[in-house]
Design an enzyme around this catalytic site. Structure first.
Site, PDB file in Angstrom:
ATOM      1  N   LYS A 290       0.847  -1.194   0.000  1.00 22.25           N
ATOM      2  CA  LYS A 290       0.000   0.000   0.000  1.00 22.25           C
ATOM      3  C   LYS A 290       0.883   1.245   0.000  1.00 22.25           C
ATOM      4  CE  LYS A 290      -1.971   2.738   3.079  1.00 22.25           C
ATOM      5  NZ  LYS A 290      -1.953   3.998   2.331  1.00 22.25           N
TER       6      LYS A 290
ATOM      7  N   GLU B 244      -1.620   7.478   0.173  1.00 22.79           N
ATOM      8  CA  GLU B 244      -2.676   7.946  -0.729  1.00 22.79           C
ATOM      9  C   GLU B 244      -2.251   9.240  -1.441  1.00 22.79           C
ATOM     10  OE1 GLU B 244      -3.098   9.293   2.267  1.00 22.79           O
ATOM     11  OE2 GLU B 244      -4.020  11.231   1.846  1.00 22.79           O
TER      12      GLU B 244
ATOM     13  N   GLY C 120       7.056   5.200   8.185  1.00 21.11           N
ATOM     14  CA  GLY C 120       6.147   6.338   8.401  1.00 21.11           C
ATOM     15  C   GLY C 120       6.338   6.901   9.792  1.00 21.11           C
TER      16      GLY C 120
ATOM     17  N   GLY D 185       3.413   3.685  13.571  1.00 14.84           N
ATOM     18  CA  GLY D 185       4.232   2.496  13.824  1.00 14.84           C
ATOM     19  C   GLY D 185       3.811   1.794  15.107  1.00 14.84           C
TER      20      GLY D 185
ATOM     21  N   GLU E 109      10.434   1.383  10.171  1.00 17.40           N
ATOM     22  CA  GLU E 109      11.413   2.451   9.914  1.00 17.40           C
ATOM     23  C   GLU E 109      10.667   3.751  10.150  1.00 17.40           C
ATOM     24  OE1 GLU E 109      13.304   5.186   9.034  1.00 17.40           O
ATOM     25  OE2 GLU E 109      12.928   4.829   6.910  1.00 17.40           O
TER      26      GLU E 109
ATOM     27  N   CYS F 243      13.202  11.139   6.844  1.00 14.23           N
ATOM     28  CA  CYS F 243      13.449  10.587   8.184  1.00 14.23           C
ATOM     29  C   CYS F 243      14.880  10.844   8.612  1.00 14.23           C
ATOM     30  CB  CYS F 243      13.130   9.097   8.199  1.00 14.23           C
ATOM     31  SG  CYS F 243      13.980   8.178   6.929  1.00 14.23           S
TER      32      CYS F 243
ATOM     33  N   GLU G  92       9.887  15.547  15.394  1.00 12.88           N
ATOM     34  CA  GLU G  92      10.221  15.551  13.975  1.00 12.88           C
ATOM     35  C   GLU G  92       9.435  16.664  13.280  1.00 12.88           C
ATOM     36  OE1 GLU G  92       9.107  11.959  11.802  1.00 12.88           O
ATOM     37  OE2 GLU G  92      11.134  11.930  10.993  1.00 12.88           O
TER      38      GLU G  92
HETATM   39  P1  NDP Z   1       1.761   8.140   8.434  1.00 13.96           P
HETATM   40  O1  NDP Z   1       2.654   7.392   9.350  1.00 13.96           O
HETATM   41  O2  NDP Z   1       0.385   8.482   8.883  1.00 13.96           O
HETATM   42  O3  NDP Z   1       1.576   7.348   7.037  1.00 13.96           O
HETATM   43  C1  NDP Z   1       2.461   6.407   6.498  1.00 13.96           C
HETATM   44  C2  NDP Z   1       1.679   5.282   5.811  1.00 13.96           C
HETATM   45  O4  NDP Z   1       0.922   4.540   6.782  1.00 13.96           O
HETATM   46  C3  NDP Z   1       0.666   5.756   4.780  1.00 13.96           C
HETATM   47  O5  NDP Z   1       0.623   4.839   3.713  1.00 13.96           O
HETATM   48  C4  NDP Z   1      -0.610   5.744   5.582  1.00 13.96           C
HETATM   49  O6  NDP Z   1      -1.781   5.710   4.804  1.00 13.96           O
HETATM   50  C5  NDP Z   1      -0.454   4.488   6.395  1.00 13.96           C
HETATM   51  N1  NDP Z   1      -1.293   4.398   7.574  1.00 13.96           N
HETATM   52  C6  NDP Z   1      -1.861   5.400   8.284  1.00 13.96           C
HETATM   53  N2  NDP Z   1      -2.558   4.904   9.327  1.00 13.96           N
HETATM   54  C7  NDP Z   1      -2.418   3.554   9.284  1.00 13.96           C
HETATM   55  C8  NDP Z   1      -2.891   2.478  10.103  1.00 13.96           C
HETATM   56  N3  NDP Z   1      -3.622   2.688  11.177  1.00 13.96           N
HETATM   57  N4  NDP Z   1      -2.551   1.214   9.765  1.00 13.96           N
HETATM   58  C9  NDP Z   1      -1.774   0.975   8.698  1.00 13.96           C
HETATM   59  N5  NDP Z   1      -1.301   1.945   7.883  1.00 13.96           N
HETATM   60  C10 NDP Z   1      -1.613   3.223   8.176  1.00 13.96           C
HETATM   61  O7  NDP Z   1       2.534   9.440   7.986  1.00 13.96           O
HETATM   62  P2  NDP Z   1       1.915  10.863   7.574  1.00 13.96           P
HETATM   63  O8  NDP Z   1       1.815  10.882   6.139  1.00 13.96           O
HETATM   64  O9  NDP Z   1       0.652  11.167   8.299  1.00 13.96           O
HETATM   65  O10 NDP Z   1       3.040  11.866   8.118  1.00 13.96           O
HETATM   66  C11 NDP Z   1       2.982  12.316   9.471  1.00 13.96           C
HETATM   67  C12 NDP Z   1       4.372  12.431  10.047  1.00 13.96           C
HETATM   68  O11 NDP Z   1       5.002  11.159  10.002  1.00 13.96           O
HETATM   69  C13 NDP Z   1       5.311  13.339   9.278  1.00 13.96           C
HETATM   70  O12 NDP Z   1       5.147  14.666   9.643  1.00 13.96           O
HETATM   71  C14 NDP Z   1       6.636  12.786   9.693  1.00 13.96           C
HETATM   72  O13 NDP Z   1       7.009  13.324  10.944  1.00 13.96           O
HETATM   73  C15 NDP Z   1       6.400  11.299   9.833  1.00 13.96           C
HETATM   74  N6  NDP Z   1       6.800  10.534   8.639  1.00 13.96           N
HETATM   75  C16 NDP Z   1       7.956   9.819   8.680  1.00 13.96           C
HETATM   76  C17 NDP Z   1       8.393   9.157   7.552  1.00 13.96           C
HETATM   77  C18 NDP Z   1       9.675   8.396   7.531  1.00 13.96           C
HETATM   78  O14 NDP Z   1      10.317   8.321   6.481  1.00 13.96           O
HETATM   79  N7  NDP Z   1      10.080   7.774   8.625  1.00 13.96           N
HETATM   80  C19 NDP Z   1       7.658   9.189   6.296  1.00 13.96           C
HETATM   81  C20 NDP Z   1       6.408   9.933   6.365  1.00 13.96           C
HETATM   82  C21 NDP Z   1       6.030  10.565   7.502  1.00 13.96           C
HETATM   83  P3  NDP Z   1      -2.458   7.052   4.198  1.00 13.96           P
HETATM   84  O15 NDP Z   1      -2.398   6.822   2.754  1.00 13.96           O
HETATM   85  O16 NDP Z   1      -3.832   7.097   4.734  1.00 13.96           O
HETATM   86  O17 NDP Z   1      -1.647   8.218   4.644  1.00 13.96           O
END
Ligand code: NDP
Length: 509
Positions: free
Chosen positions: A192, A195, A245, A250, A267, A301, A401
Site C-alpha cells: 500500500k 494515498e 512512516g 508504527g 522504519e 526521516c 520531527e
Molecule cells: P503516516 O505514518 O500516517 O503514514 C504512512 C503510511 O501509513 C501511509 O501509507 C498511511 O496511509 C499508512 N497508515 C496510516 N494509518 C495507518 C494504520 N492505522 N494502519 C496501517 N497503515 C496506516 O505518515 P503521515 O503521512 O501522516 O506523516 C505524518 C508524520 O510522520 C510526518 O510529519 C513525519 O514526521 C512522519 N513521517 C515519517 C516518515 C519516515 O520516512 N520515517 C515518512 C512519512 C512521515 P495514508 O495513505 O492514509 O496516509
C-alpha cells in the site's frame, strides 16, 4: 528583504488529464468494487495530476487472498534463487528504461525536484540489482561438529505474505528498500503506497508484470490507512508487516499486529543531530548541514534537523549556515536547477509553521525564514529555508520531527554534554560527528544511540549497508544482508546418521 534563491514557475507543460491508477490484484488491474476514487493535486502546481482507485475492504481482502494463495502453492517461493534473481534484474532494467516517466509523476505527486527524483529512481534500480545478488547467495548454516552421528542444518525460508506500507516522502525508493528483498527471500506481498503518492508504485506493478512475475506474487492496493492499512496489519493470512512512516502509526501497527503475532519491521522518524567540534572542517560541515536539512524539503526521516555546535564556533557556524541557505534554490520542482520543492500538503505546511512559531514563543530566535514561501508563478505550498537559534533541549522543535526545511541550533561545551544532547531525543535513527580528530569521532560514534553514524559526512547511503533505527526510530533493518533477513524464517534440522540413538524406552528387567 529575504534575499533567497527562488526558481519561478517553468513553462513546462503540466498534464492536461490526470493519470488513471488502479489496484493490481492477482495479476489484473482493477477499479474498486464500489467505484470509489481519490485525486492527488500536485503540491507545487495546484493541479490534479492523479485519479486513483480508492481501495476498500473488498480489494484489500482480495489482494491478501491472492498473496496467500501465491505463497502457499509455491509459484514463487519454490523457484530457484537464480530464477528469482533473473526476474529482479529484469525489473531493474525496466526501471532504468522508464526512469523519466517514473521521475516525472513522482515530482508531480510529491513536489520534489525532478533532478532529485531521477537520482532516486536510479538509486532504486541499484537496490533491485543488489537484492538480485542476495537471492543467489541466500544460505543458512551447517553444523558438522555435533558429534559423529549428528548433522545440524539451519535452513532459511521465506516468512510468507509480507504487508508493505509506505509513506509519501520517497515513494519509489522506500518501496524499493522493501519489496525486492521480500521477493529475493521468496515472499509474496501486498503493497500500500501513501494515498498522496500512488502512481509510482502502480508503475512498479506494471514493470513487475512485464518482467514476468507470476500473478498474485505482488498485489497493490491504493487507498488510505483506514481501512486498507489497518486490514493489512490485522489479517491472519499476513505473516509480517514492514512499515515506514510516523512513530505514532508504527506503534499502532505493533498493537494491531499483536493478536496474530505478526513480525513487525518499522522504519520511523528521526531527530538526527550533527555534532560539530571546534576542529571540524567547517567548509564541508556547513555544506553538509544545508544538504542535511533542505534535501527533500526536510521531509526526510534522515533529515539533519538539529545541529549541536561547540560554543566556540556556534556563532560563526550559524552565520555561515544562514548565508549558504540563501543560495539554495527553492522553487518549481520541474526546473532542473531547483534543489528544494514544495511541501507535501497544506496541513503539513501548517504543522511545520507551528513548530517554528512554538519555538519563538518558547524563547528561540529565527535567524532566517520562519514562514511559508511564495514562489513566483506557482500556486502551491512552499516553506522558507529556516534557521532557528537559541534552541534549548526542552523545546518541541529540538525533540520532535518537524519534517520541513527547518534547522535547530543547539550549543555544547564538553563531549559529555554533546552526547547527552544527541541522545536526549526519543529517536535514534541517525547521527553525525564533525572533527578532524579520529579519537573524538570514535568516542562520539560509540556513545551515540543511533542506527547510522556518519563521521565527517552526512546522508551517504549504499544498498550494501543496513539502515534502521534504535529507540523510537523503529525496529529491524532495511538494505544490506540484514534487509533480506527480515523476510526470512529460520528452520532447524537435526539429522541422525545411522541407527545410533540409544533407546529411551528400555523396558523393565
Ligand atoms: P503516516 O505514518 O500516517 O503514514 C504512512 C503510511 O501509513 C501511509 O501509507 C498511511 O496511509 C499508512 N497508515 C496510516 N494509518 C495507518 C494504520 N492505522 N494502519 C496501517 N497503515 C496506516 O505518515 P503521515 O503521512 O501522516 O506523516 C505524518 C508524520 O510522520 C510526518 O510529519 C513525519 O514526521 C512522519 N513521517 C515519517 C516518515 C519516515 O520516512 N520515517 C515518512 C512519512 C512521515 P495514508 O495513505 O492514509 O496516509
Amino acid at each position: 528583504m529575504l534575499d533567497l534563491t527562488l526558481v519561478a514557475a517553468t513553462d513546462a507543460a503540466l498534464p492536461t488529464e490526470p493519470a488513471r491508477v488502479r489496484h493490481l490484484i492477482d495479476g489484473g488491474w482493477r477499479d474498486s468494487a464500489d467505484g470509489a476514487t481519490f485525486e492527488r493535486t500536485s503540491p507545487a502546481h495546484g493541479v490534479v495530476v492523479t485519479r486513483a482507485a480508492k481501495g476498500g475492504a473488498a480489494e484489500t481482502d482480495a489482494a491478501i487472498a491472492a498473496a496467500r494463495d501465491a505463497f502457499d502453492d509455491g509459484r514463487w517461493s519454490e523457484l530457484s534463487g537464480k530464477a528469482r534473481a533473473t526476474l529482479l534484474l529484469k525489473v531493474a532494467d525496466l526501471i532504468d528504461r522508464d526512469r523519466e516517466r517514473i521521475a516525472c509523476i513522482e515530482t508531480l505527486e510529491a513536489g520534489k525536484p525532478i533532478a532529485q527524483a531521477r537520482a532516486e529512481i536510479e538509486g532504486a534500480a541499484d537496490i533491485w540489482r543488489y537484492a538480485a545478488a542476495l537471492a543467489r547467495t541466500l544460505s543458512g548454516e551447517s553444523h558438522n561438529s555435533l558429534g559423529p552421528d549428528m548433522l545440524g542444518l539451519v535452513l532459511k525460508e521465506p516468512i510468507g505474505v509480507a504487508a508493505i506500507i509506505c509513506p509519501w516522502n520517497f515513494p519509489f525508493l522506500i518501496v524499493s528498500q522493501k519489496l525486492p528483498f521480500a521477493l529475493a527471500a521468496g515472499c509474496t506481498a501486498v503493497v500500500k503506497p501513501s494515498e498522496m503518492t500512488p502512481s509510482t508504485t502502480a508503475i512498479l506493478g506494471e514493470l513487475l508484470m512485464e518482467a514476468g512475475l507470476p500473478a498474485g506474487v505482488v498485489n497493490i492496493v491504493l487507498g488510505h490507512g483506514e481501512p486498507v492499512g489497518a486490514m493489512m496489519t490485522t489479517d491472519p493470512r499476513v505473516d509480517m508487516v514492514t512499515f515506514t512512516g510516523s512513530t505514532a502509526v508504527g506503534k499502532a501497527i505493533v498493537a494491531a499486529a499483536a493478536p496474530t503475532l505478526k513480525k513487525v519491521s518499522l522504519e520511523l522518524g528521526g531527530k538526527n543531530p550533527q555534532v560539530l567540534f571546534p576542529d571540524a572542517d567547517l567548509d564541508s560541515a556547513i555544506d553538509a548541514i544545508a544538504f542535511g536539512v533542505y534535501f527533500n524539503a526536510g521531509e526526510c526521516c534522515n533529515s539533519g534537523s538539529r545541529i549541536i555546535v561547540h560554543e566556540d564556533i556556534a556563532e560563526t557556524v550559524t552565520e555561515r549556515v544562514v548565508a549558504l541557505s540563501r543560495k539554495v534554490a527553492f522553487g518549481d520542482p520541474l526546473d532542473e536547477a531547483t534543489q528544494v520543492g514544495a511541501i507535501v500538503s497544506p496541513a503539513h505546511q501548517q504543522k511545520i509553521d507551528g513548530y517554528v512559531k512554538g519555538a519563538v514563543a518558547a524563547g528561540a530566535t529565527v535567524r532566517l525564514g520562519g514562514a511559508p514561501l511564495d514562489v513566483p508563478g506557482l500556486g502551491g505550498q512552499f516553506y522558507q529555508p529556516t534557521v532557528v537559534a537559541d534552541v534549548t533541549p526542552d523545546m518541541a522543535i529540538a525533540r520532535e520531527e518537524v519534517f520541513g526545511p527547518v534547522l535547530s541550533v543547539l550549543r555544547f561545551r564538553t563531549m559529555d554534554e554533546a552526547v547527552e544532547l544527541a541522545n536526549g531525543a526519543a529517536y535514534g535513527l541517525s547521527a553525525g560527528v564533525w572533527s578532524e580528530n579520529v579519537h573524538t569521532c570514535l568516542e562520539f560514534t560509540r556513545r551515540v544511540r543511533a542506527g547510522t553514524v556518519w563521521t565527517n559526512t552526512w546522508m551517504d547511503g549504499f544498498a550494501e549497508l543496513p539502515f534502521g533505527g534504535m529507540k523510537e526510530s523503529g525496529q529491524g533493518r532495511e538494505l544490506g544482508r540484514y534487509g533480506l533477513e527480515e523476510f526470512l524464517e529460520v528452520k532447524t534440522v537435526q539429522m541422525r546418521i545411522g541407527r545410533t540413538r540409544a533407546p529411551w524406552v528400555t523396558g523393565r528387567g
